[in-house]
Write an enzyme that holds these catalytic residues in place. Structure first.
Site, PDB file in Angstrom:
ATOM      1  N   HIS A   3      -0.264 -13.031  -1.204  1.00  0.00           N
ATOM      2  CA  HIS A   3      -1.522 -13.428  -0.563  1.00  0.00           C
ATOM      3  C   HIS A   3      -1.438 -14.805   0.061  1.00  0.00           C
ATOM      4  CE1 HIS A   3      -4.231 -10.369  -2.887  1.00  0.00           C
ATOM      5  NE2 HIS A   3      -3.420  -9.806  -2.006  1.00  0.00           N
ATOM      6  N   HIS A   6       0.818  -1.209   0.000  1.00  0.00           N
ATOM      7  CA  HIS A   6       0.000   0.000   0.000  1.00  0.00           C
ATOM      8  C   HIS A   6       0.857   1.266   0.000  1.00  0.00           C
ATOM      9  CE1 HIS A   6      -4.222  -1.459   0.551  1.00  0.00           C
ATOM     10  NE2 HIS A   6      -3.535  -2.575   0.734  1.00  0.00           N
TER      11      HIS A   6
END
Length: 319
Positions: free
Chosen positions: A235, A110
């Site tokens: 992930h 992010h």
């Protein structure tokens, strides 16, 4: 002094920290090398080379800079000390609470995911701006990782007796998360400068992108399909349904190939994001998913190289 490069019949001048990259001999069928050059604030030219196989990087970038030895030694020594102090700080702060690691890896994506090279006024990138972006929808759940990164940063500062940037803490925290959960060790460069404001909004890829849109987004930043799939392997950590949420492994790709959302739609809908499932709906991305499902070592090497690139592109380094 600036670093000047001759390209396309004209001279280009690189601002401190600005990257210049070229691919030597790499295409769909041949190996080659990705060569990245950046100017430091002391006018030192940094040269980094990552070996490439057909379609993507297979080894973490290696700094092969030569010249101005004293300046480079000082910069490199301080960087290594900062990285080591931050790694130790994160290990101490997390302790046995392994469930905290996935958030630290997500935090880097992010912070760095806002990079837009074309925006000269606000290029974004790994600059610590994520601290000021926590009210954005895509930042949901990032407050605890930000607090942990700040604690580790302060702990490292006390150990070193000098300032440590939040941007460096974010990068070092992600590397520590990967290693501490069973993934590859990723040696990070430190010395990033922090910004004091948020990066422009709407730069993170939505979770609803299909395969074509996902490839287009990564291609706009110069990433190959292989790098896209390798980075998606992050992930493997977290509560997305891909096996043990606190173990970094290639199991993520094996889950994707099984497509559990098809055999049990109700349970399968809880596994992964639409962008994860998109990886097995496209021939190009599916080929890379199959490769990593069969070869975890290849995944680890490609992931380390791609994450290093993500952590450095757009960063401004002090010297």
């Amino acid at each position: 002094p600036a670093l000047r490069l001759h390209q396309g019949g004209q001279w280009r001048e690189l601002a401190p920290g600005a990257p210049f990259e070229l691919i030597a001999g790499a295409n769909g069928d041949a190996a080659g090398a990705r060569i990245a050059i950046a100017a430091s604030r002391a006018g030192v030219a940094r040269l980094t080379v990552a070996l490439l196989a057909a379609g993507g990087a297979v080894a973490a970038p290696q700094d092969v800079t030569r010249g101005n030895g004293a300046a480079l030694a000082a910069e490199g020594g301080a960087s290594a000390e900062t990285a080591a102090a931050l790694r130790g700080a994160f290990l101490a702060e997390v302790g046995e609470a392994r469930g905290k690691w996935p958030g630290q890896l997500r935090l880097l994506f992010h912070d760095a995911g806002t990079y837009a090279a074309a925006d000269k006024e606000a290029p974004g990138g790994p600059n610590g701006s994520v601290r000021f972006e926590l009210d954005r929808p895509e930042s949901k759940g990032l407050k605890p990782p930000v607090r942990l990164a700040e604690k580790a940063r302060v702990r490292a500062e006390k150990a070193l007796g000098r300032e440590v940037s939040f941007a460096d803490a974010v990068v070092a925290g992600a590397a520590a998360a990967v290693e501490a959960t069973g993934g590859p060790r990723i040696d990070v460069r430190c010395g990033r400068l922090d910004v004091a404001v948020a990066d422009p909004p709407n730069r993170m890829p939505p979770e609803t992108l299909d395969a074509a849109q996902l490839k287009a987004h990564f291609a706009s930043r110069g990433y190959s399909v292989r790098e896209l799939v390798a980075l998606s392997g992050a992930h493997t950590l977290g509560a997305k349904g891909f096996g043990d949420p606190t173990t970094f492994s290639g199991e993520y790709f094996q889950y994707l190939l099984r497509k559990p959302w098809e055999s049990d739609p109700e349970m399968g809908s809880m596994i992964g994001l639409p962008t994860d499932r998109a990886l097995v709906s496209d021939e190009e991305t599916l080929a890379e998913v199959r490769r990593y499902a069969a070869d975890e070592h290849a995944f680890f090497g490609d992931f380390a190289a791609a994450l290093t690139r993500l952590a450095d592109e757009g960063a401004v380094f002090a010297s």
